[in-house]
Design a protein around this motif. Structure first.
Motif, PDB file in Angstrom:
ATOM      1  N   GLY A  12       0.880  -1.220   0.110  1.00  0.00           N
ATOM      2  CA  GLY A  12       0.057   0.107  -0.001  1.00  0.00           C
ATOM      3  C   GLY A  12       0.698   1.364   0.057  1.00  0.00           C
ATOM      4  O   GLY A  12       0.448   2.108  -0.756  1.00  0.00           O
ATOM      5  N   LEU A  13       1.836   1.294   0.706  1.00  0.00           N
ATOM      6  CA  LEU A  13       2.923   2.544   0.986  1.00  0.00           C
ATOM      7  C   LEU A  13       3.614   2.625  -0.398  1.00  0.00           C
ATOM      8  O   LEU A  13       3.642   3.669  -1.052  1.00  0.00           O
ATOM      9  N   LEU A  14       3.794   1.493  -1.465  1.00  0.00           N
ATOM     10  CA  LEU A  14       4.320   1.704  -2.522  1.00  0.00           C
ATOM     11  C   LEU A  14       3.594   1.780  -3.713  1.00  0.00           C
ATOM     12  O   LEU A  14       3.765   1.839  -4.770  1.00  0.00           O
ATOM     13  N   ASN A  15       2.083   2.034  -3.289  1.00  0.00           N
ATOM     14  CA  ASN A  15       1.205   2.205  -4.136  1.00  0.00           C
ATOM     15  C   ASN A  15       0.940   0.956  -5.304  1.00  0.00           C
ATOM     16  O   ASN A  15       0.482   1.021  -6.380  1.00  0.00           O
ATOM     17  N   PHE A  16       1.243  -0.041  -4.853  1.00  0.00           N
ATOM     18  CA  PHE A  16       1.105  -1.420  -5.804  1.00  0.00           C
ATOM     19  C   PHE A  16      -0.346  -1.778  -5.691  1.00  0.00           C
ATOM     20  O   PHE A  16      -0.961  -1.709  -4.725  1.00  0.00           O
ATOM     21  N   ASN A  17      -0.866  -2.138  -7.174  1.00  0.00           N
ATOM     22  CA  ASN A  17      -2.103  -2.765  -7.146  1.00  0.00           C
ATOM     23  C   ASN A  17      -1.908  -4.117  -7.154  1.00  0.00           C
ATOM     24  O   ASN A  17      -1.375  -4.682  -8.300  1.00  0.00           O
ATOM     25  N   TYR A  18      -2.606  -5.121  -6.473  1.00  0.00           N
ATOM     26  CA  TYR A  18      -2.317  -6.518  -6.419  1.00  0.00           C
ATOM     27  C   TYR A  18      -3.638  -7.276  -6.044  1.00  0.00           C
ATOM     28  O   TYR A  18      -4.614  -6.657  -5.414  1.00  0.00           O
TER      29      TYR A  18
END
Length: 116
Positions: A12-18
């Motif tokens: 979430g901090l890295l703005n990953f969408n998974y």
């Protein structure tokens, strides 16, 4: 939170969408509802709503009310000491939720549902 929440929070901090089939959550999201899953060799537990629910072999359950014991030398966000007292009236909703988490995880592993 518990260790299963670490990677979803980092993502979430890295703005990953998974997408994930596991139980961890991003603890920094506004809709996060605090809870922690814990386990020892024989006991499985869920901490939620200031209650620790423990399920054990042979369908034994125990619930403890957790009351924070503040330490003025430690910041509010790092307070970890709790007084534990047996719950006066059982919370079947939390017992069922605890069982559900662990039975679902067991079923997913046995049937390899975590794989595509």
């Amino acid at each position: 939170m518990s260790q299963i929440d670490v990677m979803p929070t980092v993502f979430g901090l890295l703005n990953f969408n998974y997408q994930s089939k596991f139980f961890g959550q991003d603890v920094l999201k506004s809709d996060y509802k605090p809870r922690a899953l814990i386990a020892t060799y024989q006991n499985l537990g869920l901490m939620k709503d200031t209650i620790l629910t423990i399920i054990s072999p042979k369908q034994q359950t125990k619930q403890l009310q957790l009351n924070l014991v503040p330490n003025p030398k430690i910041g509010v966000e790092f307070q970890l000491m709790y007084d534990q007292k047996p719950l006066e009236k059982a919370r079947p909703d939390l017992i069922n939720e605890t069982i559900s988490y662990y039975q679902t995880a067991s079923d997913m592993l046995k049937k390899k549902k975590y794989q595509k």
